[in-house]
Write a protein that holds these residues in place. Structure first.
Motif, short mmCIF file in Angstrom:
data_model
loop_
_atom_site.label_atom_id
_atom_site.label_comp_id
_atom_site.label_asym_id
_atom_site.label_seq_id
_atom_site.Cartn_x
_atom_site.Cartn_y
_atom_site.Cartn_z
N THR A 48 0.83 -1.21 0.00
CA THR A 48 0.00 0.00 0.00
C THR A 48 0.85 1.25 0.00
OG1 THR A 48 -1.84 -1.13 1.11
CG2 THR A 48 -1.79 1.27 1.24
N ARG A 51 2.10 1.77 -3.39
CA ARG A 51 1.05 2.28 -4.28
C ARG A 51 0.87 3.78 -4.08
NH1 ARG A 51 -5.44 0.64 -4.74
NH2 ARG A 51 -5.60 1.09 -6.98
N VAL A 55 1.15 6.49 -7.15
CA VAL A 55 0.16 7.50 -7.51
C VAL A 55 0.78 8.89 -7.49
CG1 VAL A 55 -1.99 8.61 -6.77
CG2 VAL A 55 -1.82 6.11 -6.77
N VAL A 128 -5.70 7.01 -1.67
CA VAL A 128 -5.27 5.79 -2.35
C VAL A 128 -5.79 4.60 -1.56
CG1 VAL A 128 -3.29 4.45 -3.15
CG2 VAL A 128 -3.20 6.97 -3.19
N LEU A 151 -0.60 -2.60 -10.60
CA LEU A 151 -1.13 -1.52 -9.76
C LEU A 151 -1.79 -0.44 -10.59
CD1 LEU A 151 1.81 -1.16 -7.19
CD2 LEU A 151 -0.45 -2.18 -6.79
N LEU A 152 -1.28 -0.17 -11.79
CA LEU A 152 -1.85 0.86 -12.65
C LEU A 152 -3.18 0.45 -13.26
CD1 LEU A 152 1.28 2.09 -14.68
CD2 LEU A 152 0.18 3.21 -12.74
N ARG A 156 -7.29 4.21 -8.57
CA ARG A 156 -6.53 4.34 -7.32
C ARG A 156 -7.43 4.32 -6.09
NH1 ARG A 156 -7.05 9.61 -8.90
NH2 ARG A 156 -8.10 10.87 -7.32
N ASP A 157 -8.74 4.61 -6.25
CA ASP A 157 -9.63 4.65 -5.08
C ASP A 157 -10.31 3.31 -4.82
OD1 ASP A 157 -11.15 4.78 -7.37
OD2 ASP A 157 -12.59 6.23 -6.57
#
Length: 254
Positions: A48, A51, A55, A128, A151-152, A156-157
């Motif tokens: 996390t 990530r 972002v 995020v 991850l992309l 992102r939410d």
């Protein structure tokens, strides 16, 4: 989709982002293009936290592509050296130390990037969602490109589940795209079609919608009558935001 459409819609586009505190869409950079501070809040080496940095990296890239000067910082208390090393492996550009934030640079906007509803003061909060990793607390960095793409591939939410299947799918997609880009690079170069450029800019400038950016690339790959040289330039242009090293395998094909 047509190769050459109307006048480009991206010329006057401005990156807008959802402020998690208010739920409203706001300009990520003021009209006068003053310095924007992107402040990533992350501690400890876990998926996390990584990530959050990814972002923030995307925000910096998108702002710079729009001509906005950016000051990127990292704040946190635990395992910062380990987190920075992992971030570099993932292709995330370096952040300055946010431990001593001074306000003398005259920034016009502050964007806080943090997990969930983390407590931050002032500015815009870019929230995020967490990463759910069933196998390990420490992210698997053995294939950083696949991890970055996995991850992309999600807003992102929304939470991301990083399991073997997700990483395998990302690995296959990335290998396919890199191979295609290397093949297209052997053809004469052609400009990025205006419509494709506008779609890409609209996607990432609308709340940093990276999954839609990836969707545009999927359509460009199969766009009929589009010269391969234009496909190459489109993928290379989008990769300025994505950071997936899509041109890495150029020259490797026999």
């Amino acid at each position: 989709m047509h190769a050459y459409g109307a006048a480009p819609a991206y010329a006057q586009a401005v990156l807008r982002i959802i402020d998690a505190r208010t739920g409203e869409s706001v300009d990520a950079a003021p009209a006068r293009r003053g310095l924007t501070r992107v402040e990533a809040h992350a501690s400890g080496l876990d998926p996390t936290a990584l990530r959050v940095l990814l972002v923030a990296d995307l925000l910096v890239r998108a702002l710079e592509l729009g001509g906005t000067p950016v000051w990127a910082l990292l704040t946190g208390e635990h395992e910062q050296a380990e987190l920075r090393t992992a971030a570099r492996t993932l292709g995330i550009r370096p952040f300055e130390d946010g431990g001593d934030l001074g306000s003398g640079l005259g920034e016009a906007q502050v964007l806080h990037v943090a997990a969930g509803d983390a407590a931050t003061t002032g500015g815009v909060l870019v929230a995020v969602a967490p990463v759910e990793s069933p196998t390990a607390v420490v992210p698997d960095l053995s294939d950083p490109g696949a991890l970055r793409l996995a991850l992309l591939s999600h807003p992102r939410d929304l939470p991301v589940r990083l399991d073997a299947d997700a990483l395998d799918e990302a690995r296959r997609t990335l290998a396919h795209w890199r191979g295609s880009v290397a093949d297209w690079a052997r053809r004469p170069s052609r400009p990025v079609p205006d419509e494709a450029r506008a779609e890409l800019r609209t996607a990432w400038e609308t709340d940093l919608n990276v999954p839609d950016v990836l969707g545009v690339l999927g359509r460009v790959e199969t766009w009929s009558d589009l010269p391969d040289g234009a496909r190459f330039e489109t993928y290379a242009y989008a990769d300025r935001l994505l950071g997936l090293e899509l041109t890495r395998d150029i020259g490797s094909l026999a």
